[in-house]
Write an enzyme that holds these catalytic residues in place. Structure first.
Site, PDB file in Angstrom:
ATOM      1  N   THR A   8       0.847  -1.193   0.000  1.00  0.00           N
ATOM      2  CA  THR A   8       0.000   0.000   0.000  1.00  0.00           C
ATOM      3  C   THR A   8       0.880   1.240   0.000  1.00  0.00           C
ATOM      4  OG1 THR A   8      -1.797   1.154   1.164  1.00  0.00           O
ATOM      5  CG2 THR A   8      -0.133   0.117   2.533  1.00  0.00           C
ATOM      6  N   ASN A   9       0.317   2.355  -0.425  1.00  0.00           N
ATOM      7  CA  ASN A   9       0.976   3.647  -0.264  1.00  0.00           C
ATOM      8  C   ASN A   9       0.181   4.530   0.677  1.00  0.00           C
ATOM      9  OD1 ASN A   9       3.470   3.735  -1.611  1.00  0.00           O
ATOM     10  ND2 ASN A   9       2.409   3.726  -3.584  1.00  0.00           N
ATOM     11  N   HIS A  12      -1.628   6.231   6.366  1.00  0.00           N
ATOM     12  CA  HIS A  12      -2.392   5.958   7.579  1.00  0.00           C
ATOM     13  C   HIS A  12      -2.399   4.450   7.882  1.00  0.00           C
ATOM     14  CE1 HIS A  12      -5.559   6.367  10.550  1.00  0.00           C
ATOM     15  NE2 HIS A  12      -6.162   5.346   9.951  1.00  0.00           N
ATOM     16  N   ASP A  69      -7.630  -6.037   0.905  1.00  0.00           N
ATOM     17  CA  ASP A  69      -8.696  -5.481   0.087  1.00  0.00           C
ATOM     18  C   ASP A  69      -9.966  -5.542   0.918  1.00  0.00           C
ATOM     19  OD1 ASP A  69      -9.391  -4.172  -2.289  1.00  0.00           O
ATOM     20  OD2 ASP A  69     -10.249  -5.974  -3.152  1.00  0.00           O
ATOM     21  N   TYR A 151     -17.616   4.806   3.507  1.00  0.00           N
ATOM     22  CA  TYR A 151     -19.024   4.601   3.856  1.00  0.00           C
ATOM     23  C   TYR A 151     -19.291   4.764   5.359  1.00  0.00           C
ATOM     24  CZ  TYR A 151     -19.164   2.589  -0.846  1.00  0.00           C
ATOM     25  OH  TYR A 151     -19.074   2.393  -2.213  1.00  0.00           O
ATOM     26  N   HIS A 177     -13.720  -4.413  10.721  1.00  0.00           N
ATOM     27  CA  HIS A 177     -13.230  -5.409   9.773  1.00  0.00           C
ATOM     28  C   HIS A 177     -11.707  -5.383   9.677  1.00  0.00           C
ATOM     29  CE1 HIS A 177     -14.143  -1.481   8.283  1.00  0.00           C
ATOM     30  NE2 HIS A 177     -13.479  -1.649   7.159  1.00  0.00           N
TER      31      HIS A 177
END
Ligand code: IMP
Length: 190
Positions: A8-9, A12, A69, A151, A177
């Site tokens: 990932t970039n 956070h 993901d 969301y 999650h």
């Protein structure tokens, strides 16, 4: 200390995982290994996309790696937006538009049940392992709160009367999650 890449970039996410994995692992982001490519997320499942990203790093850069993901699965929409959550309203990754489309598509639905699911694929040497984390909840009829992202303003976890966007980060991470998937990853790497 072992090197491991998180594909990932997102600064956070990297910071969060470094805190969780503690001193045993030196967690590198894509930028740290000189990977500035846009890894194609072309699979039709969360597992597939996580695997593509983890394998991409292992095969091209040689590092052990994990990749995640996440999708929001809404029962009344047969699991949509699911793997397409980031681009539900188009390719612009526009959260406000995604949320507006979700509320529109659910406007005549009484069944508001939904869940967030995160899948993490971990590749170590020849071995590929998957863990996941799920939080069950429901989609509200209006937006509430301003914390978080995506969301969060319309997702109310079961057992709470506030949305993720009304919770602080610590409270959300404890039941989310991603928090649950990451805890399983930590146990796997321990
Ligand atoms: P990613 O796989 O972490 O990039 O997540 C894909 C998409 O799912 C994001 O672009 C968001 O729209 C949504 N999403 C993932 N995690 C969350 C969350 O914790 N809250 C709200 N939306 C999320």
């Amino acid at each position: 200390m072992k090197d491991i890449v998180f594909a990932t970039n997102n600064a956070h996410k990297l910071e969060e995982i470094r805190q969780i994995l503690g001193a045993d692992y030196n967690v590198l982001g894509l930028h740290d290994i000189g990977c500035d490519e846009d890894i194609p997320e072309t699979a039709e499942t969360l597992e597939g996309n996580a695997e593509i990203k983890a394998r991409w790093v292992k095969e091209r850069y040689g590092y052990d790696c994990f990749a995640d993901d996440t999708g929001l699965e809404v029962d009344a929409l047969a699991g949509a937006p699911g793997v397409y959550s980031a681009r539900y309203a188009g390719s612009a990754h526009d959260s406000a538009a995604n949320v507006a489309l979700l509320l529109k598509n659910l406007s005549d639905k009484d069944n508001r049940k939904a869940r967030f699911r995160t899948v993490i694929a971990l590749v170590r040497g020849e071995e590929m392992t998957f863990v996941d984390g799920v939080v069950e909840g429901s989609i509200t009829r209006e937006l509430h709160g301003s914390n978080g992202f995506g969301y969060d303003p319309v997702f109310m976890p079961d057992g709470y009367d506030v949305t993720f966007a009304e919770m602080d980060a610590e409270a959300k991470n404890a039941i989310s999650h991603r928090g649950r998937a990451t805890a399983k990853l930590r146990d796997l790497l321990a």
